[in-house]
Design an enzyme around this catalytic site. Structure first.
Site: not given
Ligand code: GLY
Length: 371
Positions: A129, A151, A193, A235, A245, A249, A253, A256, A260, A273
């Site tokens: 955990r 993430k 990016e 960031k 998010e 956040r 995107n 994206h 994507h 990417h």
């Molecule tokens: N790569 C997008 C984020 O970290 O939310």
């Protein structure tokens, strides 16, 4: 290679603090940080011994400096790349954690690109955990984006990043010197990016990318280090404000939704990417301009920055219909509504939930798709 003249003279590291549910952590940016890891870890008050997870090629290039941290047990080497980013690979990491008798106080280091960071972070998030993890990103894309913000996750046969968790690291160590050995196309992928941060928060980044691309591709520390630090600062501020998010956040995107979709309809084989996001930003910029959120001149500044990075793979054989179908399957569709990130001039974004199929269709045609 991005450059053969990457700086070896250390520059003073920049420290950026992030707050997260799991506690505060530092993002360090500076040349030499990854070549003297014990010194870096000590300066952050972190243990100097850890289980180091990396990929064979990364370890061959950068492992010598990390031998002391890895100690007698040596590194755990796994295959990197999107194909290997699976529950099977994570299961191998659990076996390695078990064989090394890791406990909840143990520290794991993820030394590699985004997929190493995502898998190691996810294994660390879920084993017992939650173990501590230090992210040491070795690609530009991971340094400015994926290593920060917690993430983590893996792909399923049905889609990218479908299994994952938020698990903030104990530190992120970004050393621009490690980028000198990146293939040029991979380095360039990260720069898209970087351009994104220019659109969503700091337009001066677009000017830097456009006018100093030579120094950036040559990995000149005096240009590259502050550029990476600026992106990390943005960031860090975004994920500090909205770790899970639910609002701000989402601005990350930008580009994206369509990016994507382009990756998905080409089965993740055609684009890096960042290249797909480059196209996605051109399309999102166009929709923003049609909605009078962005002027033609601002859109041209964005186009110019993207084009200054070099050629991108062709899209003229791709079908608008396929791309639209992929967009509706995207994770950014919540309760049946697509949260599309539009640019509000340069330096801000707005999330719009009423973007129409027609707008998407025209934007896809505008960037070159057929149908
Ligand atoms: N790569 C997008 C984020 O970290 O939310």
């Amino acid at each position: 290679m991005a450059s053969s003249t990457a700086s070896t003279r250390p520059t003073s590291p920049v420290r950026i603090d992030v707050t997260s549910e799991r506690g505060p952590y530092a993002v360090m940016v500076g040349t030499g940080l990854a070549s003297s890891p014990e010194k870096t870890l000590k300066s952050l008050g972190l243990p100097v011994h850890a289980l180091v997870v990396s990929a064979p090629e990364i370890w061959r290039r950068h492992g010598a400096a990390w031998r002391g941290v890895a100690g007698k047990r040596g590194p755990v080497l796994i295959t990197d790349g999107e194909k290997a980013k699976t529950l099977n690979t994570v299961s191998r990491l659990y076996d390695a954690f078990n064989a090394n008798a890791l406990d909840r106080a143990s520290m794991v280091v993820a030394l590699g690109g985004g997929t190493i960071g995502d898998m190691t972070g996810f294994a660390a998030a879920t084993y017992l955990r939650g173990l501590h993890v230090i992210q040491v990103p070795t690609t530009l894309l991971a340094q400015v984006d994926s290593a920060i913000g917690g993430k983590t996750g893996v792909n399923l046969p049905t889609g990218k990043n479908l299994v994952g968790s938020f698990h903030s690291p104990s530190a992120v160590i970004c050393d621009p010197d490690v980028l000198g050995s990146l293939p040029r196309r991979d380095f360039r992928s990260g720069l898209y990016e970087v351009v994104k941060y220019g659109v969503i928060a700091a337009p001066s980044i677009l000017e830097t990318v456009t006018s100093k691309s030579h120094a950036i591709f040559a990995c000149e520390a005096k240009v590259l280090t502050p550029l990476i630090a600026e992106c990390c600062r943005i960031k860090a501020a975004v994920v500090t404000a909205d770790e899970r998010e639910s609002g701000r956040r989402r601005s990350l995107n930008f580009g994206h939704t369509i990016g994507h979709a382009l990756e998905a309809i080409t089965k993740y084989r055609r684009f890096r990417h960042g290249e797909a996001i480059g196209y996605g930003m051109l399309a999102a910029g166009r929709i923003s301009q049609w909605r009078s959120l962005m002027s033609e001149a601002e859109l041209n500044t964005l186009r110019h920055a993207i084009r200054s990075l070099g050629p991108m793979p062709a899209v003229t054989d791709l079908s608008i219909k396929d791309a639209l179908a992929a967009i509706t399957l995207d994770k950014k569709v919540i309760s049946g509504k697509l949260h599309f990130v539009a640019a509000k001039g340069l330096g801000a974004t707005v999330s719009i939930s009423d973007v129409t199929t027609d707008e998407l269709k025209h934007a896809l045609r505008d960037i070159g798709l057929r149908g």
